[in-house]
Design a protein around this motif. Structure first.
Motif, mmCIF file in Angstrom:
data_model
loop_
_atom_site.group_PDB
_atom_site.id
_atom_site.type_symbol
_atom_site.label_atom_id
_atom_site.label_comp_id
_atom_site.label_asym_id
_atom_site.label_seq_id
_atom_site.Cartn_x
_atom_site.Cartn_y
_atom_site.Cartn_z
ATOM 1 N N ILE A 199 4.849 2.112 7.065
ATOM 2 C CA ILE A 199 4.542 0.877 7.778
ATOM 3 C C ILE A 199 5.783 -0.004 7.779
ATOM 4 N N GLY A 200 6.386 -0.169 8.946
ATOM 5 C CA GLY A 200 7.555 -1.031 9.055
ATOM 6 C C GLY A 200 8.712 -0.614 8.171
ATOM 7 N N SER A 201 8.819 0.659 7.903
ATOM 8 C CA SER A 201 9.867 1.126 6.990
ATOM 9 C C SER A 201 11.225 1.267 7.662
ATOM 10 N N GLY A 206 7.463 -1.380 4.492
ATOM 11 C CA GLY A 206 8.469 -2.422 4.609
ATOM 12 C C GLY A 206 9.892 -1.942 4.491
ATOM 13 N N ASN A 207 10.805 -2.823 4.930
ATOM 14 C CA ASN A 207 12.236 -2.649 4.722
ATOM 15 C C ASN A 207 12.792 -3.995 4.258
ATOM 16 N N ASP A 208 14.072 -4.085 4.047
ATOM 17 C CA ASP A 208 14.649 -5.305 3.476
ATOM 18 C C ASP A 208 14.352 -6.551 4.299
ATOM 19 N N ASN A 209 14.158 -6.396 5.612
ATOM 20 C CA ASN A 209 13.991 -7.558 6.489
ATOM 21 C C ASN A 209 12.592 -7.679 7.084
ATOM 22 N N SER A 210 11.644 -6.898 6.623
ATOM 23 C CA SER A 210 10.326 -6.874 7.239
ATOM 24 C C SER A 210 9.418 -7.955 6.678
ATOM 25 N N GLU A 211 8.388 -8.285 7.470
ATOM 26 C CA GLU A 211 7.312 -9.174 7.033
ATOM 27 C C GLU A 211 5.994 -8.508 7.408
ATOM 28 N N ILE A 212 5.146 -8.284 6.409
ATOM 29 C CA ILE A 212 3.934 -7.483 6.606
ATOM 30 C C ILE A 212 2.764 -8.130 5.881
ATOM 31 N N GLU A 213 1.602 -8.157 6.552
ATOM 32 C CA GLU A 213 0.361 -8.594 5.918
ATOM 33 C C GLU A 213 -0.661 -7.464 5.996
ATOM 34 N N ILE A 214 -1.323 -7.191 4.876
ATOM 35 C CA ILE A 214 -2.337 -6.137 4.819
ATOM 36 C C ILE A 214 -3.634 -6.761 4.338
ATOM 37 N N GLY A 215 -4.685 -6.657 5.162
ATOM 38 C CA GLY A 215 -5.944 -7.331 4.885
ATOM 39 C C GLY A 215 -6.792 -6.656 3.832
ATOM 40 N N THR A 216 -7.750 -7.388 3.342
ATOM 41 C CA THR A 216 -8.597 -6.950 2.245
ATOM 42 C C THR A 216 -9.357 -5.658 2.554
ATOM 43 N N LYS A 217 -9.542 -4.857 1.526
ATOM 44 C CA LYS A 217 -10.329 -3.611 1.559
ATOM 45 C C LYS A 217 -9.776 -2.561 2.514
ATOM 46 N N GLU A 237 -1.288 4.154 -6.045
ATOM 47 C CA GLU A 237 -1.104 5.418 -6.745
ATOM 48 C C GLU A 237 0.389 5.642 -7.013
ATOM 49 N N ALA A 238 0.851 6.875 -6.998
ATOM 50 C CA ALA A 238 2.211 7.182 -7.447
ATOM 51 C C ALA A 238 3.229 7.183 -6.309
ATOM 52 N N ASN A 239 4.498 6.918 -6.667
ATOM 53 C CA ASN A 239 5.640 7.104 -5.765
ATOM 54 C C ASN A 239 5.517 6.291 -4.477
ATOM 55 N N ILE A 240 5.153 5.033 -4.600
ATOM 56 C CA ILE A 240 5.010 4.126 -3.465
ATOM 57 C C ILE A 240 6.178 3.148 -3.469
ATOM 58 N N ILE A 241 6.718 2.865 -2.285
ATOM 59 C CA ILE A 241 7.808 1.907 -2.150
ATOM 60 C C ILE A 241 7.339 0.737 -1.302
ATOM 61 N N LEU A 242 7.460 -0.473 -1.840
ATOM 62 C CA LEU A 242 7.147 -1.706 -1.119
ATOM 63 C C LEU A 242 8.401 -2.566 -1.074
ATOM 64 N N LYS A 243 8.865 -2.902 0.144
ATOM 65 C CA LYS A 243 10.093 -3.681 0.299
ATOM 66 C C LYS A 243 9.884 -4.788 1.311
ATOM 67 N N GLY A 244 10.711 -5.839 1.226
ATOM 68 C CA GLY A 244 10.627 -6.947 2.150
ATOM 69 C C GLY A 244 9.554 -7.934 1.736
ATOM 70 N N LYS A 245 9.162 -8.780 2.686
ATOM 71 C CA LYS A 245 8.124 -9.775 2.430
ATOM 72 C C LYS A 245 6.775 -9.165 2.784
ATOM 73 N N ILE A 246 5.972 -8.883 1.771
ATOM 74 C CA ILE A 246 4.691 -8.202 1.968
ATOM 75 C C ILE A 246 3.604 -8.960 1.215
ATOM 76 N N ARG A 247 2.491 -9.230 1.912
ATOM 77 C CA ARG A 247 1.320 -9.784 1.248
ATOM 78 C C ARG A 247 0.174 -8.790 1.373
ATOM 79 N N GLN A 275 2.347 6.235 11.126
ATOM 80 C CA GLN A 275 3.559 5.421 11.227
ATOM 81 C C GLN A 275 3.278 4.201 12.095
ATOM 82 N N LEU A 276 3.511 3.018 11.530
ATOM 83 C CA LEU A 276 3.374 1.762 12.270
ATOM 84 C C LEU A 276 4.737 1.096 12.368
ATOM 85 N N SER A 277 5.130 0.739 13.577
ATOM 86 C CA SER A 277 6.457 0.163 13.808
ATOM 87 C C SER A 277 6.403 -1.361 13.810
#
Length: 249
Positions: free
Chosen positions: A88-90, A68-79, A44-54, A114-116
């Motif tokens: 999340i990891g911001s 995410g942030n500039d140095n983060s690595e994040i995986e988000i599963g289907t559905k 939707e609107a006004n979303i920020i995605l940063k770093g390595k994200i799948r 909030q997920l760290s």
């Protein structure tokens, strides 16, 4: 520049981002160069995605989420669904090490969650409004966390656990438990959850009996070890092995 009629003209996408052709992205989103978004996703609107994200297939992210942030690595599963204002990891981890965040499939994260760094969620978890999972928290599958709760760093929550609202969890929680309070204590078994996942009623009765033996009057890791050696029931083995390796005292 990604040419996709499903992406609003106000969206900023850095070179290197990989976005499937059918992904829908609403106004004023920002997508970093290390982001991969697979088919069927909606932002939707006004979303920020940063770093390595799948982001796997059919994920929906609602407005004002920051992932995410500039140095983060994040995986988000289907559905998986991620509701408004979730983070999340911001933020950078306190020790400067940004550990990988893994979110399994079919999860539901409600607003203001909030997920760290280092958090891991199994499949089919429900994290309700304004919950915080601090660094390196692990939740196994089908965990439900009530609103305004906090799980402190480096704790593991077993499969099928239900945590009541406004709880503060300071220890590992074994599978199938019902906990609540500040600080959170075990109140009994999550019987409703067990009935939904365990078809054999005899298995539930056996879990009840073992629960009383190993957790009824405090944590008995010696008894849990003995039961683990002699029982073949998969649920009993799961419960007792968790208790033996937990930080419970």
């Amino acid at each position: 520049m990604i040419n996709n009629q499903n992406i609003h003209s106000s969206v900023t996408i850095e070179d290197g981002a990989k976005i499937a052709p059918d992904v829908v992205i609403g106004p004023f989103c920002s997508i970093g160069k290390g982001v991969e978004i697979k088919s069927g996703c909606t932002l939707e609107a006004n979303i920020i995605l940063k770093g390595k994200i799948r982001i796997d297939e059919d994920v929906k992210i609602f407005s004002f989420a920051i992932i995410g942030n500039d140095n983060s690595e994040i995986e988000i599963g289907t559905k998986t669904h991620i509701r408004e204002f979730t983070q999340i990891g911001s933020q950078e981890s306190e020790d400067g090490e940004n550990r990988k965040i893994i979110i399994g499939s079919n999860n539901f994260l409600m607003g203001y969650v909030q997920l760290s760094s280092g958090v891991e969620l199994g499949d089919f978890c429900i994290i309700t409004n304004a919950v915080r999972l601090l660094e390196n928290v692990k939740c196994h599958e089908k965990v439900i966390v009530g609103g305004l709760s906090i799980i402190e760093a480096n704790n593991t929550i077993g499969t099928g656990v239900m945590i009541g609202g406004a709880s503060v969890v300071t220890t590992d929680i074994p599978p199938f438990m019902l906990v609540e309070g500040n600080k959170a204590t075990i109140k009994g078994l999550n019987i409703i959850g067990l009935r939904r996942r365990v078809e054999n009623k005899d298995d539930i009765e056996e879990i009840k009996a073992i629960y009383k033996r190993v957790l009824g009057d405090g944590v008995d890791k010696v008894m849990a070890q003995e039961i683990l050696k002699t029982h073949q029931n998969e649920y009993i083995k799961q419960l007792t092995s968790f208790i033996i390796s937990s930080n419970l005292e």
